[in-house]
Enzyme design. Structure first.
Site, PDB file in Angstrom:
ATOM      1  N   CYS A  88       0.636  -1.302  -0.065  1.00  0.00           N
ATOM      2  CA  CYS A  88      -0.034  -0.075   0.083  1.00  0.00           C
ATOM      3  C   CYS A  88       0.792   1.410  -0.014  1.00  0.00           C
ATOM      4  O   CYS A  88       0.234   2.353  -0.179  1.00  0.00           O
ATOM      5  CB  CYS A  88      -0.982   0.004   1.180  1.00  0.00           C
ATOM      6  SG  CYS A  88      -1.793  -1.641   1.209  1.00  0.00           S
ATOM      7  N   HIS A 348      -9.053   3.362  -1.911  1.00  0.00           N
ATOM      8  CA  HIS A 348      -7.490   3.152  -1.580  1.00  0.00           C
ATOM      9  C   HIS A 348      -7.234   1.726  -2.975  1.00  0.00           C
ATOM     10  O   HIS A 348      -7.220   0.700  -2.485  1.00  0.00           O
ATOM     11  CB  HIS A 348      -7.590   2.400  -0.293  1.00  0.00           C
ATOM     12  CG  HIS A 348      -6.426   1.737   0.124  1.00  0.00           C
ATOM     13  ND1 HIS A 348      -5.195   2.409  -0.268  1.00  0.00           N
ATOM     14  CD2 HIS A 348      -5.996   0.965   0.905  1.00  0.00           C
ATOM     15  CE1 HIS A 348      -4.178   1.577   0.205  1.00  0.00           C
ATOM     16  NE2 HIS A 348      -4.628   0.705   0.973  1.00  0.00           N
TER      17      HIS A 348
HETATM   18  N1  COA Z   1     -16.902   1.677   3.419  1.00  0.00           N
HETATM   19  C1  COA Z   1     -18.557   2.033   3.040  1.00  0.00           C
HETATM   20  N2  COA Z   1     -19.359   1.546   2.376  1.00  0.00           N
HETATM   21  C2  COA Z   1     -18.645   0.264   1.619  1.00  0.00           C
HETATM   22  C3  COA Z   1     -17.187  -0.014   1.826  1.00  0.00           C
HETATM   23  C4  COA Z   1     -16.397   0.664   2.580  1.00  0.00           C
HETATM   24  N3  COA Z   1     -15.509   0.058   2.809  1.00  0.00           N
HETATM   25  N4  COA Z   1     -17.292  -1.179   0.808  1.00  0.00           N
HETATM   26  C5  COA Z   1     -18.215  -1.449   0.252  1.00  0.00           C
HETATM   27  N5  COA Z   1     -19.280  -0.341   0.751  1.00  0.00           N
HETATM   28  C6  COA Z   1     -20.856  -0.197   0.248  1.00  0.00           C
HETATM   29  C7  COA Z   1     -20.914  -0.707  -1.131  1.00  0.00           C
HETATM   30  O1  COA Z   1     -20.705   0.706  -1.982  1.00  0.00           O
HETATM   31  C8  COA Z   1     -22.228  -1.341  -0.915  1.00  0.00           C
HETATM   32  O2  COA Z   1     -23.262  -0.375  -0.961  1.00  0.00           O
HETATM   33  P1  COA Z   1     -24.631  -0.723  -1.758  1.00  0.00           P
HETATM   34  O3  COA Z   1     -25.255  -2.083  -1.175  1.00  0.00           O
HETATM   35  O4  COA Z   1     -25.385   0.532  -1.147  1.00  0.00           O
HETATM   36  O5  COA Z   1     -24.237  -0.370  -3.131  1.00  0.00           O
HETATM   37  C9  COA Z   1     -22.336  -2.242  -0.004  1.00  0.00           C
HETATM   38  O6  COA Z   1     -21.514  -1.440   0.975  1.00  0.00           O
HETATM   39  C10 COA Z   1     -21.529  -3.723  -0.225  1.00  0.00           C
HETATM   40  O7  COA Z   1     -20.409  -3.577  -0.863  1.00  0.00           O
HETATM   41  P2  COA Z   1     -19.556  -4.956  -1.580  1.00  0.00           P
HETATM   42  O8  COA Z   1     -18.687  -4.307  -2.809  1.00  0.00           O
HETATM   43  O9  COA Z   1     -20.481  -5.892  -1.596  1.00  0.00           O
HETATM   44  O10 COA Z   1     -18.834  -4.923  -0.257  1.00  0.00           O
HETATM   45  P3  COA Z   1     -17.946  -6.228   0.282  1.00  0.00           P
HETATM   46  O11 COA Z   1     -18.472  -6.732   1.381  1.00  0.00           O
HETATM   47  O12 COA Z   1     -17.642  -7.238  -0.818  1.00  0.00           O
HETATM   48  O13 COA Z   1     -16.426  -5.373   0.773  1.00  0.00           O
HETATM   49  C11 COA Z   1     -15.004  -4.893   2.468  1.00  0.00           C
HETATM   50  C12 COA Z   1     -16.511  -4.685   2.015  1.00  0.00           C
HETATM   51  C13 COA Z   1     -14.856  -3.823   3.682  1.00  0.00           C
HETATM   52  C14 COA Z   1     -15.061  -6.295   2.996  1.00  0.00           C
HETATM   53  C15 COA Z   1     -14.029  -4.434   1.413  1.00  0.00           C
HETATM   54  O14 COA Z   1     -14.308  -3.228   1.220  1.00  0.00           O
HETATM   55  C16 COA Z   1     -12.556  -4.726   2.145  1.00  0.00           C
HETATM   56  O15 COA Z   1     -12.107  -5.946   2.072  1.00  0.00           O
HETATM   57  N6  COA Z   1     -11.912  -3.543   2.652  1.00  0.00           N
HETATM   58  C17 COA Z   1     -10.510  -3.861   2.879  1.00  0.00           C
HETATM   59  C18 COA Z   1      -9.308  -3.545   1.783  1.00  0.00           C
HETATM   60  C19 COA Z   1      -8.125  -3.807   2.157  1.00  0.00           C
HETATM   61  O16 COA Z   1      -8.089  -4.642   3.068  1.00  0.00           O
HETATM   62  N7  COA Z   1      -7.200  -3.027   1.788  1.00  0.00           N
HETATM   63  C20 COA Z   1      -5.908  -3.139   2.164  1.00  0.00           C
HETATM   64  C21 COA Z   1      -5.648  -2.399   3.199  1.00  0.00           C
HETATM   65  S1  COA Z   1      -4.153  -2.535   4.197  1.00  0.00           S
END
Ligand code: COA
Length: 400
Positions: A88, A348
């Site tokens: 990252c 991100h």
């Molecule tokens: N914050 C706010 N809303 C979020 C979100 C987030 N991080 N991620 C997704 N959403 C919303 C989407 O817009 C969607 O909304 P909608 O239903 O109104 O369209 C809903 O939540 C579901 O989205 P989806 O894409 O199915 O989410 P997901 O469950 O597949 O993924 C996480 C959500 C949090 C698991 C994923 O974003 C994740 O793994 N994030 C961490 C990434 C990471 O580890 N990066 C490296 C850092 S070191």
């Protein structure tokens, strides 16, 4: 004075919108950002001597390696193009390697760019490439690793889920007018606390999203900077490394690489210029990949003592209820963190993040941002970490 003593200057910036951009290609994203930066700097493509591009997992997610050659082909150039990888913080590395090329006198004008296209394939699994093997075999994801860090911070210092929710709510508020942000919707701490757990105690809203996007900057030698409008100077940078494995650290509620990186950045700066410290920073882009990391950044960068950040966030958030921005009132002075929404709301796309942080700060310092922050800054800082802090890059930006 700064103009004469700086290590390099940023004279043009550009970025794409961040989000799920299914119709865009990996290299198309960084080219769009690069061409915007070239236009912004008012230079020609042929003026560029080299490019440094941060990208973490294009070979895994997009089946594309050797992106330097792909970019050369699409741009019609034969200059050196280096891909920089440190998970990252790949973008942060691209900035410092670009500056080092300029400092060495090898190049006059370079591009520091970053890109990731994550909304395809299996991004959560692919991101695990930045964890240790021991962490991977036990089924950890980055969310579960940061959940362990969060639990430890709560246990040692009494940090609460409410305080973390305020970080997320604040960053969504800052992204409201940012046209490049992944999320511009507003969420209250109450809604955040009701979010579904991804890895307890972290809910959906404690996490940065899976984003696509690109960002780029034109960096020149200080002697060329006077030929450009509104240069922003890089006056110091530092990188720190720590163990990849969380279990090998003394205290997982701190990021030692951040402490080392900020110390080195100020040492580098203060060798050439009259002494400044963290108290001189009033604007910062910090790496809030999960809400807990914004608290860790406040502590490990030295704005407050270990364990104090949660309470500072709570007090500041309440004080700025109803305002467009939340300024943190720290023992080292008032500071605005993440004016465009941070990783949490701006998004991100990992390789692009370090450069997006630079673009945000440069636009704010030049007064050219479409979502101006209520802070005039002459000295700002970016903080970009890889994985759970296996490394950290801190960069200092100044204007006359
Ligand atoms: N914050 C706010 N809303 C979020 C979100 C987030 N991080 N991620 C997704 N959403 C919303 C989407 O817009 C969607 O909304 P909608 O239903 O109104 O369209 C809903 O939540 C579901 O989205 P989806 O894409 O199915 O989410 P997901 O469950 O597949 O993924 C996480 C959500 C949090 C698991 C994923 O974003 C994740 O793994 N994030 C961490 C990434 C990471 O580890 N990066 C490296 C850092 S070191």
């Amino acid at each position: 004075m700064i103009e004469e003593k700086a290590y390099a200057a940023i004279v043009g910036v550009g970025q794409t919108r961040f989000g799920e951009l299914f119709d865009r290609s990996l290299t198309g994203l960084v080219l769009e950002a690069g061409l915007t930066a070239i236009k912004n700097a008012k230079i020609k493509r042929d003026d560029i001597d080299a490019m440094f591009v941060g990208s973490f997992i294009p070979a895994i997610l997009n089946n594309q390696g050797l992106i330097g050659a792909k970019l050369a082909e699409e741009l019609g150039v034969d200059i050196p193009i280096y891909r920089c990888e440190s998970a990252c913080s790949s973008g942060g590395d691209a900035i410092t390697l670009a500056v080092q090329g300029v400092m060495a006198g090898l190049y006059d004008i370079v591009v520091a760019g970053g890109v990731e296209k994550m909304a395809e394939g299996d991004p959560v699994n692919a991101l695990k490439a930045a964890a240790s093997e021991t962490e991977r075999v036990h089924g950890n994801t980055f969310t579960s690793l940061y959940a362990q860090i969060t639990r430890r911070h709560m246990h040692l210092y009494g940090t609460t889920r409410e305080q973390l929710a305020m970080v997320a709510s604040k960053n969504h508020r800052h992204a409201k007018d940012n046209p490049y942000a992944h999320f511009r919707n507003q969420v209250t701490p109450e809604q955040i606390l009701k979010g579904s757990f991804v890895a307890e105690p972290l809910t959906l809203f404690d996490c940065s999203p899976i984003s696509d996007g690109g960002a780029a900057a034109i960096i020149v030698s200080p002697k060329l900077a006077k030929n450009f409008k509104d240069p922003v100077y890089i006056t110091g940078f530092g990188k720190g490394s720590a163990s990849l494995n969380l279990a090998a650290r003394k205290n997982i509620a701190e990021i030692p690489s951040t402490k080392i990186a900020v110390k080195r950045a100020f040492e580098m700066r203060n060798k050439r210029l009259p002494k400044k410290t963290i108290s001189d920073i009033n604007l910062a882009e910090v790496h809030d990949c999960f809400t807990i990391e914004e608290l860790l950044a406040m502590e490990d960068l030295g704005f407050c003592k270990k364990g104090e950040a949660g309470k500072i966030v709570e007090k500041s958030f309440k004080k700025h209820e109803g305002d467009s921005h939340v300024i943190y009132h720290t023992p080292k002075g008032d500071v605005l963190f993440n004016p465009g929404g941070g990783l949490k709301a701006a998004g991100h796309p990992v390789g692009a993040t370090g450069i997006r942080q630079l673009v945000e700060l440069v636009d704010q310092m030049r007064g050219t941002s479409g979502h101006p922050a209520p802070v005039k800054s002459k000295m700002a800082l970016s903080h970009n970490i890889g994985g759970t802090g296996g490394n950290a890059v801190v960069t200092l930006y100044e204007v006359e």
